[in-house]
Design an enzyme around this catalytic site. Structure first.
Site, PDB file in Angstrom:
ATOM      1  N   TYR A  17       0.812  -1.223   0.000  1.00 29.83           N
ATOM      2  CA  TYR A  17       0.000   0.000   0.000  1.00 29.83           C
ATOM      3  C   TYR A  17       0.844   1.273   0.000  1.00 29.83           C
ATOM      4  O   TYR A  17       0.315   2.370  -0.150  1.00 29.83           O
ATOM      5  CB  TYR A  17      -0.919   0.034   1.232  1.00 29.83           C
ATOM      6  CG  TYR A  17      -1.926  -1.075   1.253  1.00 29.83           C
ATOM      7  CD1 TYR A  17      -2.972  -1.106   0.335  1.00 29.83           C
ATOM      8  CD2 TYR A  17      -1.839  -2.107   2.189  1.00 29.83           C
ATOM      9  CE1 TYR A  17      -3.907  -2.136   0.352  1.00 29.83           C
ATOM     10  CE2 TYR A  17      -2.767  -3.138   2.215  1.00 29.83           C
ATOM     11  CZ  TYR A  17      -3.797  -3.145   1.289  1.00 29.83           C
ATOM     12  OH  TYR A  17      -4.722  -4.159   1.298  1.00 29.83           O
TER      13      TYR A  17
ATOM     14  N   HIS B 280      -4.310   6.391  -1.269  1.00 25.03           N
ATOM     15  CA  HIS B 280      -4.881   6.395   0.079  1.00 25.03           C
ATOM     16  C   HIS B 280      -3.809   6.665   1.135  1.00 25.03           C
ATOM     17  O   HIS B 280      -4.134   7.006   2.262  1.00 25.03           O
ATOM     18  CB  HIS B 280      -5.518   5.020   0.344  1.00 25.03           C
ATOM     19  CG  HIS B 280      -6.908   5.092   0.888  1.00 25.03           C
ATOM     20  ND1 HIS B 280      -7.667   6.245   0.937  1.00 25.03           N
ATOM     21  CD2 HIS B 280      -7.704   4.120   1.410  1.00 25.03           C
ATOM     22  CE1 HIS B 280      -8.850   5.970   1.474  1.00 25.03           C
ATOM     23  NE2 HIS B 280      -8.898   4.692   1.760  1.00 25.03           N
TER      24      HIS B 280
ATOM     25  N   ASN C 117      -9.620   2.101   7.593  1.00 32.00           N
ATOM     26  CA  ASN C 117     -10.996   2.179   8.087  1.00 32.00           C
ATOM     27  C   ASN C 117     -11.115   2.021   9.592  1.00 32.00           C
ATOM     28  O   ASN C 117     -12.195   2.169  10.152  1.00 32.00           O
ATOM     29  CB  ASN C 117     -11.867   1.129   7.385  1.00 32.00           C
ATOM     30  CG  ASN C 117     -11.947   1.385   5.893  1.00 32.00           C
ATOM     31  OD1 ASN C 117     -11.419   2.379   5.393  1.00 32.00           O
ATOM     32  ND2 ASN C 117     -12.605   0.498   5.181  1.00 32.00           N
TER      33      ASN C 117
ATOM     34  N   ASP D   2      -6.233  11.810   2.253  1.00 36.15           N
ATOM     35  CA  ASP D   2      -6.542  11.968   0.832  1.00 36.15           C
ATOM     36  C   ASP D   2      -7.989  12.394   0.624  1.00 36.15           C
ATOM     37  O   ASP D   2      -8.864  12.013   1.389  1.00 36.15           O
ATOM     38  CB  ASP D   2      -6.297  10.635   0.116  1.00 36.15           C
ATOM     39  CG  ASP D   2      -7.149   9.505   0.695  1.00 36.15           C
ATOM     40  OD1 ASP D   2      -8.048   9.014  -0.004  1.00 36.15           O
ATOM     41  OD2 ASP D   2      -6.923   9.108   1.857  1.00 36.15           O
TER      42      ASP D   2
ATOM     43  N   ASN E  45     -13.824   6.799   5.066  1.00 40.07           N
ATOM     44  CA  ASN E  45     -13.952   5.839   6.169  1.00 40.07           C
ATOM     45  C   ASN E  45     -12.918   6.036   7.272  1.00 40.07           C
ATOM     46  O   ASN E  45     -13.192   5.771   8.439  1.00 40.07           O
ATOM     47  CB  ASN E  45     -13.892   4.408   5.639  1.00 40.07           C
ATOM     48  CG  ASN E  45     -15.151   4.067   4.857  1.00 40.07           C
ATOM     49  OD1 ASN E  45     -16.222   4.587   5.140  1.00 40.07           O
ATOM     50  ND2 ASN E  45     -15.019   3.221   3.851  1.00 40.07           N
TER      51      ASN E  45
END
Length: 192
Positions: free
Chosen positions: A14, A19, A66, A91, A112
């Site tokens: 990631y 994100h 989240n 973001d 979220n």
């Protein structure tokens, strides 16, 4: 004392995704300012810097986006930091790539990570530094968009956005939120 929280997802896969621009800003701050060694605390990577004689914790929650609040809420309570001193960097699809917008509070806007922060901090009243990541391509889902890297064509805008946000966060820590918003929010052009 303040908490500066960048939102993102842990793990190499990631690291360069849209994100994770919150993590990218935190790393860029740490690259620019002397800081203590990173350590694991309340399910987050944490180090501290000093701005204008005040201790500031840089925080990268390791809970996945989240569930970011599961890390930030306990940190805030442990250090007895009020929500207005928790700066959150994340973001935003509603802003053009690399554009920064600072706000003193607000709803989650469907994000979220922010929903989780609001629920674990018990308030919407904490400052946000939102960085634009643009809208998904027509055939892409929101998930595909936020979990993909930025394209080479926009990388310059991303780098500038990160640089601008580092400057805005450090500047706002020095001058306070109201002055920071005046100084670092994009100026609205008068309509002709």
């Amino acid at each position: 004392m303040k908490l500066v929280v960048g939102l993102g997802n842990p793990g190499k896969q990631y690291a360069m995704t849209k994100h994770n621009i919150g993590f990218m800003v935190i790393d860029a701050i740490a690259d620019n300012v002397p800081h203590t060694p990173w350590k694991e605390e309340q399910n987050a990577e944490v180090c501290s810097i000093t701005v204008d004689g005040e201790k500031v914790l840089l925080v990268k929650p390791q809970t996945f986006m989240n569930a970011s609040g599961e890390s930030v809420g306990p940190l805030m309570r442990y250090y007895k930091i009020s929500p207005s001193d928790v700066y959150c960097i994340y973001d935003d699809m509603d802003l053009p790539v690399g554009k920064l917008r600072i706000r003193p509070n607000g709803s989650s806007g469907g994000h979220n990570g922010i929903k989780s922060l609001i629920s674990h901090m018990g308030t919407e009243d904490f400052p946000r530094f939102r960085i634009g990541i643009g809208r998904p391509l027509p055939q892409w889902s929101v998930i595909d968009h936020v979990l993909s890297p930025f394209s080479d064509e926009v990388q310059d805008k991303v780098d500038k956005g990160i640089k601008d946000t580092v400057k805005a966060v450090l500047g706002t820590l020095e001058v306070g939120l109201d002055k920071g918003m005046n100084q670092f929010n994009p100026k609205r052009c008068p309509h002709r």
